[in-house]
Design a protein around this motif. Structure first.
Motif, PDB file in Angstrom:
ATOM      1  N   ILE A  19       0.862  -1.181   0.000  1.00  8.18           N
ATOM      2  CA  ILE A  19       0.000   0.000   0.000  1.00  8.18           C
ATOM      3  C   ILE A  19       0.894   1.226   0.000  1.00  8.18           C
ATOM      4  CG2 ILE A  19      -1.726   1.313   1.270  1.00  8.18           C
ATOM      5  CD1 ILE A  19      -2.676  -1.394   2.406  1.00  8.18           C
ATOM      6  N   ASN A  20       0.734   2.045  -1.035  1.00 13.96           N
ATOM      7  CA  ASN A  20       1.491   3.273  -1.164  1.00 13.96           C
ATOM      8  C   ASN A  20       0.701   4.177  -2.111  1.00 13.96           C
ATOM      9  OD1 ASN A  20       3.351   5.179  -2.512  1.00 13.96           O
ATOM     10  ND2 ASN A  20       4.903   4.177  -1.253  1.00 13.96           N
ATOM     11  N   PRO A  21       0.097   5.231  -1.578  1.00 17.89           N
ATOM     12  CA  PRO A  21      -0.760   6.073  -2.422  1.00 17.89           C
ATOM     13  C   PRO A  21      -0.063   6.607  -3.672  1.00 17.89           C
ATOM     14  CG  PRO A  21      -1.043   6.644  -0.120  1.00 17.89           C
ATOM     15  CD  PRO A  21       0.111   5.676  -0.184  1.00 17.89           C
ATOM     16  N   GLY A  22       1.181   7.032  -3.546  1.00 23.14           N
ATOM     17  CA  GLY A  22       1.900   7.571  -4.697  1.00 23.14           C
ATOM     18  C   GLY A  22       2.129   6.531  -5.777  1.00 23.14           C
ATOM     19  N   LEU A  23       2.565   5.340  -5.375  1.00 23.01           N
ATOM     20  CA  LEU A  23       2.803   4.277  -6.352  1.00 23.01           C
ATOM     21  C   LEU A  23       1.500   3.751  -6.945  1.00 23.01           C
ATOM     22  CD1 LEU A  23       5.684   2.242  -4.667  1.00 23.01           C
ATOM     23  CD2 LEU A  23       5.839   3.858  -6.570  1.00 23.01           C
ATOM     24  N   ALA A  24       0.431   3.744  -6.141  1.00 23.72           N
ATOM     25  CA  ALA A  24      -0.860   3.265  -6.638  1.00 23.72           C
ATOM     26  C   ALA A  24      -1.361   4.145  -7.781  1.00 23.72           C
ATOM     27  CB  ALA A  24      -1.880   3.220  -5.502  1.00 23.72           C
ATOM     28  N   LYS A  25      -1.125   5.449  -7.683  1.00 29.98           N
ATOM     29  CA  LYS A  25      -1.555   6.369  -8.739  1.00 29.98           C
ATOM     30  C   LYS A  25      -0.824   6.106 -10.047  1.00 29.98           C
ATOM     31  CE  LYS A  25      -3.002   9.970  -5.593  1.00 29.98           C
ATOM     32  NZ  LYS A  25      -2.674  11.254  -4.987  1.00 29.98           N
ATOM     33  N   GLN A  26       0.337   5.454  -9.941  1.00 28.45           N
ATOM     34  CA  GLN A  26       1.121   5.123 -11.131  1.00 28.45           C
ATOM     35  C   GLN A  26       0.820   3.700 -11.623  1.00 28.45           C
ATOM     36  OE1 GLN A  26       5.275   5.802 -10.228  1.00 28.45           O
ATOM     37  NE2 GLN A  26       4.761   7.617  -9.034  1.00 28.45           N
ATOM     38  N   ASN A  27      -0.187   3.057 -11.002  1.00 32.65           N
ATOM     39  CA  ASN A  27      -0.537   1.671 -11.332  1.00 32.65           C
ATOM     40  C   ASN A  27       0.669   0.744 -11.219  1.00 32.65           C
ATOM     41  OD1 ASN A  27      -3.308   2.186 -11.921  1.00 32.65           O
ATOM     42  ND2 ASN A  27      -2.659   3.086 -13.849  1.00 32.65           N
ATOM     43  N   SER A  28       1.428   0.918 -10.156  1.00 33.33           N
ATOM     44  CA  SER A  28       2.664   0.159  -9.961  1.00 33.33           C
ATOM     45  C   SER A  28       2.424  -1.268  -9.505  1.00 33.33           C
ATOM     46  CB  SER A  28       3.550   0.862  -8.933  1.00 33.33           C
ATOM     47  OG  SER A  28       3.976   2.107  -9.425  1.00 33.33           O
ATOM     48  N   ILE A  29       3.406  -2.088  -9.791  1.00 33.34           N
ATOM     49  CA  ILE A  29       3.476  -3.468  -9.308  1.00 33.34           C
ATOM     50  C   ILE A  29       4.738  -3.554  -8.463  1.00 33.34           C
ATOM     51  CG2 ILE A  29       3.725  -5.894  -9.979  1.00 33.34           C
ATOM     52  CD1 ILE A  29       1.029  -4.696 -10.821  1.00 33.34           C
ATOM     53  N   LEU A  30       4.640  -4.127  -7.278  1.00 35.60           N
ATOM     54  CA  LEU A  30       5.786  -4.280  -6.387  1.00 35.60           C
ATOM     55  C   LEU A  30       5.860  -5.731  -5.944  1.00 35.60           C
ATOM     56  CD1 LEU A  30       8.038  -2.662  -4.940  1.00 35.60           C
ATOM     57  CD2 LEU A  30       6.436  -2.327  -3.063  1.00 35.60           C
ATOM     58  N   HIS A  31       6.965  -6.363  -6.198  1.00 37.60           N
ATOM     59  CA  HIS A  31       7.147  -7.784  -5.872  1.00 37.60           C
ATOM     60  C   HIS A  31       6.019  -8.639  -6.457  1.00 37.60           C
ATOM     61  CE1 HIS A  31      10.535  -6.864  -3.352  1.00 37.60           C
ATOM     62  NE2 HIS A  31       9.824  -5.973  -2.701  1.00 37.60           N
ATOM     63  N   GLY A  32       5.600  -8.275  -7.668  1.00 36.68           N
ATOM     64  CA  GLY A  32       4.581  -9.044  -8.371  1.00 36.68           C
ATOM     65  C   GLY A  32       3.157  -8.767  -7.931  1.00 36.68           C
ATOM     66  N   GLU A  33       2.957  -7.820  -7.045  1.00 35.47           N
ATOM     67  CA  GLU A  33       1.615  -7.510  -6.534  1.00 35.47           C
ATOM     68  C   GLU A  33       1.223  -6.081  -6.886  1.00 35.47           C
ATOM     69  OE1 GLU A  33      -0.499  -9.538  -5.051  1.00 35.47           O
ATOM     70  OE2 GLU A  33       0.858 -11.231  -4.781  1.00 35.47           O
ATOM     71  N   LYS A  34      -0.036  -5.897  -7.214  1.00 33.32           N
ATOM     72  CA  LYS A  34      -0.587  -4.568  -7.460  1.00 33.32           C
ATOM     73  C   LYS A  34      -0.433  -3.723  -6.200  1.00 33.32           C
ATOM     74  CE  LYS A  34      -4.999  -2.267  -8.263  1.00 33.32           C
ATOM     75  NZ  LYS A  34      -6.427  -2.456  -8.490  1.00 33.32           N
ATOM     76  N   VAL A  35      -0.027  -2.474  -6.364  1.00 35.31           N
ATOM     77  CA  VAL A  35       0.074  -1.546  -5.234  1.00 35.31           C
ATOM     78  C   VAL A  35      -1.271  -0.831  -5.076  1.00 35.31           C
ATOM     79  CG1 VAL A  35       1.268   0.462  -4.293  1.00 35.31           C
ATOM     80  CG2 VAL A  35       2.540  -1.219  -5.655  1.00 35.31           C
TER      81      VAL A  35
END
Length: 121
Positions: A19-35
Motif C-alpha cells: 500500500i502506497n498512495p503515490g505508487l498506486a496512482k502510477q498503477n505500480s506493481i511491487l514484488h509481483g503484486e498490485k500496489v
C-alpha cells in the motif's frame, strides 16, 4: 528495508499486498503484486477476501491512523515495525479485538517464535 521484508515474507509463503498512495496512482506493481492506495481499497477488492496482518512501516505519529483503518476493515492484527510505537493506537486495536505488536519485526520475531510461514503449526 520495506522491500526486503516484503520479499522475504513472500518467500515464506505469505501474500503481501503493498500500500502506497503515490505508487498506486502510477498503477505500480511491487514484488509481483498490485500496489493499492489504502487499506480500504484492498478490503473492497475482490482479489483479497480478508486481511490477516497489517505491517506498518511508518513513523510512530502516523501509525494511529493506519491502525484505525485496520480496525475499520476488520484486519486480524497490526504489526508496528521496529521503532514504531503508539500506545493509544495499540489500546484501540486491542479493544477492537486485533492482535497488536509494536516495535518489532516479523522477520526477527517469527523465527524466534518458531513461525516459518502462514501454514506453520
Amino acid at each position: 528495508m520495506i522491500g526486503h521484508c516484503a520479499a522475504t515474507l513472500q518467500e515464506m509463503g505469505y501474500k503481501v499486498i503493498p500500500i502506497n498512495p503515490g505508487l498506486a496512482k502510477q498503477n505500480s506493481i511491487l514484488h509481483g503484486e498490485k500496489v493499492y492506495e489504502s487499506l480500504e481499497s484492498v478490503a473492497s477488492s475482490s482479489e483479497t477476501p480478508s486481511i490477516d496482518m497489517v505491517d506498518i512501516f511508518r513513523r510512530s505519529q502516523d501509525a494511529g491512523q493506519i491502525v484505525d483503518e485496520a480496525i475499520k476493515i476488520g484486519a486480524k492484527s497490526v504489526w508496528l515495525q521496529v521503532g514504531v510505537v503508539d500506545e493509544e493506537a495499540g489500546k484501540r486495536a486491542a479493544k477492537a479485538g486485533l492482535d497488536c505488536v509494536m516495535n518489532a519485526c516479523p522477520l526477527i520475531e517469527g523465527p524466534r517464535l518458531g513461525i516459518s510461514g502462514p501454514d506453520a503449526k
